[in-house]
Scaffold this motif. Structure first.
Motif, short mmCIF file in Angstrom:
data_model
loop_
_atom_site.label_atom_id
_atom_site.label_comp_id
_atom_site.label_asym_id
_atom_site.label_seq_id
_atom_site.Cartn_x
_atom_site.Cartn_y
_atom_site.Cartn_z
N GLY A 50 -42.47 60.99 -30.76
CA GLY A 50 -42.99 60.94 -32.12
C GLY A 50 -41.90 61.09 -33.16
O GLY A 50 -41.92 60.43 -34.20
N MET A 51 -40.92 61.96 -32.87
CA MET A 51 -39.79 62.11 -33.78
C MET A 51 -39.02 60.80 -33.89
O MET A 51 -38.59 60.39 -34.98
N GLY A 52 -38.84 60.13 -32.77
CA GLY A 52 -38.15 58.83 -32.77
C GLY A 52 -38.89 57.79 -33.60
O GLY A 52 -38.27 56.97 -34.28
N LEU A 53 -40.23 57.84 -33.58
CA LEU A 53 -41.03 56.91 -34.37
C LEU A 53 -40.82 57.10 -35.88
O LEU A 53 -40.99 56.16 -36.66
N THR A 54 -40.48 58.34 -36.27
CA THR A 54 -40.37 58.64 -37.70
C THR A 54 -38.93 58.62 -38.22
O THR A 54 -38.72 58.64 -39.43
N SER A 158 -26.57 76.33 -15.09
CA SER A 158 -25.95 75.05 -14.73
C SER A 158 -25.88 74.16 -15.96
O SER A 158 -26.92 73.67 -16.44
N PHE A 159 -24.67 73.95 -16.48
CA PHE A 159 -24.50 73.09 -17.65
C PHE A 159 -24.98 71.67 -17.36
O PHE A 159 -25.71 71.07 -18.14
N SER A 160 -24.59 71.13 -16.21
CA SER A 160 -24.90 69.73 -15.90
C SER A 160 -26.40 69.51 -15.77
O SER A 160 -26.95 68.51 -16.25
N ALA A 161 -27.10 70.46 -15.12
CA ALA A 161 -28.55 70.31 -14.95
C ALA A 161 -29.27 70.37 -16.29
O ALA A 161 -30.19 69.59 -16.55
N MET A 162 -28.83 71.29 -17.18
CA MET A 162 -29.45 71.38 -18.50
C MET A 162 -29.13 70.15 -19.34
O MET A 162 -29.97 69.67 -20.10
N PHE A 163 -27.91 69.67 -19.23
CA PHE A 163 -27.51 68.47 -19.96
C PHE A 163 -28.42 67.30 -19.59
O PHE A 163 -28.94 66.60 -20.47
N MET A 164 -28.67 67.11 -18.29
CA MET A 164 -29.53 66.02 -17.85
C MET A 164 -30.97 66.23 -18.30
O MET A 164 -31.65 65.29 -18.70
N SER A 165 -31.42 67.50 -18.27
CA SER A 165 -32.79 67.79 -18.70
C SER A 165 -32.99 67.44 -20.17
O SER A 165 -34.01 66.84 -20.55
N ILE A 166 -32.04 67.81 -21.02
CA ILE A 166 -32.19 67.55 -22.45
C ILE A 166 -32.08 66.06 -22.74
O ILE A 166 -32.76 65.53 -23.62
N LEU A 167 -31.24 65.36 -21.97
CA LEU A 167 -31.19 63.90 -22.12
C LEU A 167 -32.57 63.30 -21.85
O LEU A 167 -33.05 62.43 -22.60
N LYS A 168 -33.23 63.77 -20.78
CA LYS A 168 -34.54 63.22 -20.40
C LYS A 168 -35.64 63.69 -21.34
O LYS A 168 -36.54 62.92 -21.69
N MET A 169 -35.58 64.96 -21.75
CA MET A 169 -36.66 65.54 -22.56
C MET A 169 -36.55 65.17 -24.03
O MET A 169 -37.55 65.09 -24.74
N VAL A 170 -35.32 65.00 -24.52
CA VAL A 170 -35.10 64.85 -25.96
C VAL A 170 -34.55 63.46 -26.32
O VAL A 170 -35.19 62.69 -27.05
N LEU A 172 -33.81 60.60 -24.56
CA LEU A 172 -34.47 59.38 -24.07
C LEU A 172 -35.79 59.11 -24.81
O LEU A 172 -36.01 57.98 -25.28
N PRO A 173 -36.68 60.11 -24.99
CA PRO A 173 -37.90 59.84 -25.77
C PRO A 173 -37.63 59.44 -27.21
O PRO A 173 -38.34 58.58 -27.76
N ILE A 174 -36.60 60.04 -27.85
CA ILE A 174 -36.27 59.67 -29.22
C ILE A 174 -35.81 58.22 -29.27
O ILE A 174 -36.22 57.44 -30.15
N ILE A 175 -34.97 57.81 -28.31
CA ILE A 175 -34.49 56.42 -28.26
C ILE A 175 -35.67 55.46 -28.05
O ILE A 175 -35.76 54.40 -28.70
N LEU A 176 -36.59 55.83 -27.15
CA LEU A 176 -37.77 54.99 -26.92
C LEU A 176 -38.62 54.89 -28.18
O LEU A 176 -39.17 53.82 -28.50
N GLY A 177 -38.72 56.01 -28.93
CA GLY A 177 -39.45 55.99 -30.19
C GLY A 177 -38.81 55.07 -31.21
O GLY A 177 -39.49 54.33 -31.92
N LEU A 178 -37.48 55.11 -31.28
CA LEU A 178 -36.75 54.24 -32.19
C LEU A 178 -36.94 52.77 -31.82
O LEU A 178 -37.13 51.90 -32.70
#
Length: 315
Positions: A50-54, A158-170, A172-178
């Motif tokens: 939704g943020m990506g849409l706006t 784990s930096f790498s695990a959190m990095f991947m999680s935020i990419l997927k959670m934040v 990627l959805p913003i890019i799809l919204g855009l």
């Protein structure tokens, strides 16, 4: 459709009431809400979509127009709240999972609710939107780094695990919204009109799921966690305002910095804590979500009067 848009606006305007109501319900009837635990990450992704849409190109124009103001907001966001969370965890000698949860929400970027509160407080809305957008896009790198730096003394991070999680959670959805915004054009306007309803339902579901999953531990430590959350939010709001004053910002910009610093993307904090630590580590984020949606409107009301009082005294 008009009825749905009207309902969406009503739900958005009464956000705090619904979050508080369902948090209480989840505490007394956890069984009703436990199945929602599996939906925490997808619901956060829906909010970010939704943020990506706006998001618009104009949201980033302030970066070029007033780079120092945006930079100050970003630095304040990613320094005051993380360090404050670490300090409160030390002062109150918090148990490991709770300490990590407090630090985690402190390391998150600003939430979109801060833009609404800034508008109501008569702050600098363009600056608020820019700071939120920039901190959100920086979150995949900055948030895991800060959590690793500040929370590793309590639990392995784990930096790498959190990095991947935020990419997927934040991200990627913003890019799809855009992309959806670009492909659908004007047709996305109707979807944007009902976004407040979707966002509120998603946040309410996330908070209810976390409260339900940690009901027993909240009964034991809830007052302590709530006290820390209130201090974290309140001191963050105050230090954000003082930082703006220290750097000679206008009143509207000081209000904006205060709100941007003090209000976090607690949904992201809850999702990360649930995915990487435990339901108990997600409780500070859940309680933060309840509290800052109460403190934000109260502060905005005070800030509106502050601007009126100054204009009266100067006239």
């Amino acid at each position: 459709m008009h009825a749905l848009i009207a309902l969406s606006r009503f739900i958005g305007n009464t956000f705090a009431v619904w979050v508080l109501l369902f948090a209480v319900l989840a505490f007394f009837q956890p069984g009703w809400f436990l199945p929602l635990s599996a939906w925490i990450v997808p619901l956060l992704g829906l909010i970010m979509f939704g943020m990506g849409l706006t998001l618009k190109a104009t949201d980033f124009q302030e970066v070029g127009r007033r780079p120092l103001a945006v930079l100050l907001g970003v630095l304040a966001q990613f320094s005051i709240m993380p360090l404050l969370a670490w300090g409160l965890s030390q002062v109150f000698a918090l148990p490991a999972e709770i300490a990590v949860g407090v630090i985690l929400v402190g390391c998150c970027p600003g939430g979109t609710a801060s833009n609404v509160i800034t508008w109501f407080a008569r702050g600098d809305l363009a600056l608020s939107v820019s700071i939120t957008a920039v901190t959100t896009l920086l979150a995949p790198l900055v948030t895991p780094a800060l959590i690793w730096l500040l929370a590793s003394e309590w639990l392995p991070v784990s930096f790498s695990a959190m990095f991947m999680s935020i990419l997927k959670m934040v991200l990627l959805p913003i890019i799809l919204g855009l992309i959806a915004q670009r492909l659908l054009g004007a047709r996305v306007k109707t979807a944007v009109e009902v976004l407040p309803l979707i966002s509120v339902l998603s946040i309410v579901a996330i908070v209810a799921a976390i409260v339900a999953a940690s009901q027993g531990r909240i009964a034991e430590s809830g007052l302590l966690i709530m006290a820390v959350v209130i201090l974290h939010n309140g001191i963050g709001l105050g230090l954000g305002y003082l930082a703006g004053r220290l750097f000679g910002m206008s009143l509207a910009q000081r209000k904006t910095l205060s709100i941007e610093v003090g209000m976090q993307n607690s949904g992201l904090g809850a999702a990360l804590a649930s995915a990487h630590f435990s339901p108990l580590a997600a409780v500070p984020s859940a309680l933060f979500s309840v509290w800052h949606n109460l403190s934000g409107p109260l502060l905005a009301t005070l800030y509106r009067r502050l601007g009126q009082d100054i204009s009266k005294s100067s006239s």
